[in-house]
Design an enzyme around this catalytic site. Structure first.
Site, short mmCIF file in Angstrom:
data_model
loop_
_atom_site.label_atom_id
_atom_site.label_comp_id
_atom_site.label_asym_id
_atom_site.label_seq_id
_atom_site.Cartn_x
_atom_site.Cartn_y
_atom_site.Cartn_z
N ASN A 175 0.87 -1.18 0.00
CA ASN A 175 0.00 0.00 0.00
C ASN A 175 0.90 1.23 0.00
O ASN A 175 1.50 1.56 1.02
CB ASN A 175 -0.88 -0.04 1.26
N TRP A 176 0.97 1.88 -1.16
CA TRP A 176 1.89 3.02 -1.27
C TRP A 176 1.31 4.29 -0.66
O TRP A 176 2.03 5.30 -0.57
CB TRP A 176 2.24 3.24 -2.75
N LYS A 177 0.01 4.28 -0.32
CA LYS A 177 -0.62 5.48 0.24
C LYS A 177 -0.38 6.67 -0.70
O LYS A 177 -0.32 6.47 -1.91
CB LYS A 177 -0.12 5.72 1.67
N GLU A 192 -6.87 4.90 7.66
CA GLU A 192 -6.58 6.29 7.28
C GLU A 192 -7.75 6.90 6.52
O GLU A 192 -8.04 8.10 6.65
CB GLU A 192 -5.27 6.37 6.48
N HIS A 199 -9.49 1.25 4.77
CA HIS A 199 -8.25 1.47 5.51
C HIS A 199 -8.51 2.50 6.62
O HIS A 199 -9.27 3.45 6.44
CB HIS A 199 -7.16 1.97 4.57
N GLY A 210 2.44 2.22 10.82
CA GLY A 210 3.46 3.26 10.75
C GLY A 210 4.14 3.57 12.07
O GLY A 210 4.88 4.54 12.18
N GLY A 223 2.79 -1.15 4.26
CA GLY A 223 2.82 0.25 3.87
C GLY A 223 4.24 0.69 3.55
O GLY A 223 4.77 0.43 2.47
N GLY A 224 4.87 1.35 4.53
CA GLY A 224 6.19 1.96 4.31
C GLY A 224 7.22 1.04 3.67
O GLY A 224 7.96 1.47 2.77
N GLU A 232 -5.58 -4.88 10.52
CA GLU A 232 -4.60 -3.81 10.70
C GLU A 232 -4.90 -3.05 11.99
O GLU A 232 -5.74 -2.13 11.99
CB GLU A 232 -4.68 -2.83 9.51
N SER A 268 3.28 -2.11 10.34
CA SER A 268 4.71 -2.19 10.66
C SER A 268 5.34 -3.54 10.32
O SER A 268 6.21 -4.02 11.05
CB SER A 268 4.95 -1.83 12.13
P1 PGA Z 1 2.85 0.32 7.60
O1 PGA Z 1 1.37 0.54 6.97
O2 PGA Z 1 3.35 -0.98 7.02
O3 PGA Z 1 3.63 1.51 7.10
O4 PGA Z 1 2.70 0.27 9.06
C1 PGA Z 1 0.49 -0.54 6.79
C2 PGA Z 1 -0.81 -0.05 6.21
O5 PGA Z 1 -1.26 1.04 6.56
O6 PGA Z 1 -1.41 -0.75 5.38
#
Ligand code: PGA
Length: 250
Positions: free
Chosen positions: A9-11, A95, A93, A169, A230-231, A163, A209
């Site tokens: 997930n590149w956001k 976010e 998600h 994050g 994500g990251g 999640e 994470s």
């Molecule tokens: P993260 O994000 O791996 O940067 O914690 C995961 C996500 O939000 O899908």
């Protein structure tokens, strides 16, 4: 057997020069033992999908509108994503729940739209830290699943991503046995509503994470069918070892 899935997930990250990371990833995993999907920002979907045509990596989106078309300035529908080359869409998600006030009912409508368009939904659920500390995790997840999964999910492939909001994050993760317990609960809820066959076929990812250093221990946990990353999915040198750990656990 559930084929394991590594989803990135590149956001809101990535410009045209980031496509090189997708090309590198695709070249590094020509014939993986697990599925790989990258969800870049919508602006890159078409180019990314062209780039991976005929390769093992597929391309997904991070959201879709609940309607197929209409007067909704700035929104993107599930058929449009499919038309651009996406196979998958992340929905619900945390976010988006936080930044856009998405409710379970709105996510349910979006999930239905994704299924209508032939996209594979990755439905995200998860508790906040306050909910976890209050012992509400399983109840929160039950409610999110009950309200955000449409009945139509019964006849389709669907992926659930657990999640925990506090793990995203933050560098924090639950213990693998805590992840397994939650995944078992999610599968039991799916089974109660949709039957054992559908529940047994549903892939349940862990997200929050996931890094090269903790991937193997998370993937060794029972009932973990992959990860939503994500990251660590933004750069091929970070994501590749996670994919390798997942494939090694197949
Ligand atoms: P993260 O994000 O791996 O940067 O914690 C995961 C996500 O939000 O899908």
């Amino acid at each position: 057997m559930r084929r394991r899935l590594a989803a990135g997930n590149w956001k809101m990250h990535g410009l045209a020069d980031s496509l090189a990371a997708i090309a590198d990833l695709s070249a590094a995993h020509p014939d993986p033992a697990c599925d790989i999907v990258i969800c870049p920002p919508a602006t890159l979907i078409h180019r990314a999908a062209d780039l991976v045509l005929g390769r093992a990596v597929s391309i997904g989106a991070q959201d879709c509108h609940a309607e197929d078309a209409g007067a909704h300035t700035g929104d993107i529908s599930a058929p449009m994503l499919r038309d651009a080359g996406a196979t998958t869409v992340i929905l619900g998600h945390s976010e988006r729940r936080a930044d856009h006030g998405e409710t379970d009912a709105a996510i349910r409508a979006k999930t239905h739209a994704a299924l209508r368009a032939g996209l594979l939904p990755i439905l995200c659920v998860g508790e906040t830290l306050a909910q976890r500390e209050a012992g509400e995790t399983l109840g929160i997840l039950s409610t999110q699943l009950a309200l955000s999964l449409p009945d139509e999910a019964r006849d389709h492939a669907i992926v659930i991503a657990y999640e925990p909001v506090w793990a995203i994050g933050s560098g924090l993760t639950p213990d693998p046995d805590q992840i397994s317990a939650v995944h078992a609960h999610i599968r039991a809820e799916m089974s109660a509503r949709f039957g054992t066959e559908m529940a047994g076929a549903t892939r349940i990812l862990y997200g929050g994470s996931v890094k090269p250093a903790n991937a193997a221990s998370i993937f060794a946990a029972p009932d973990v069918d992959g990860a939503l990353v994500g990251g660590a999915s933004l750069r091929e040198p970070d994501f590749s070892p996670i994919i390798a750990a997942l494939c090694a656990s197949c």
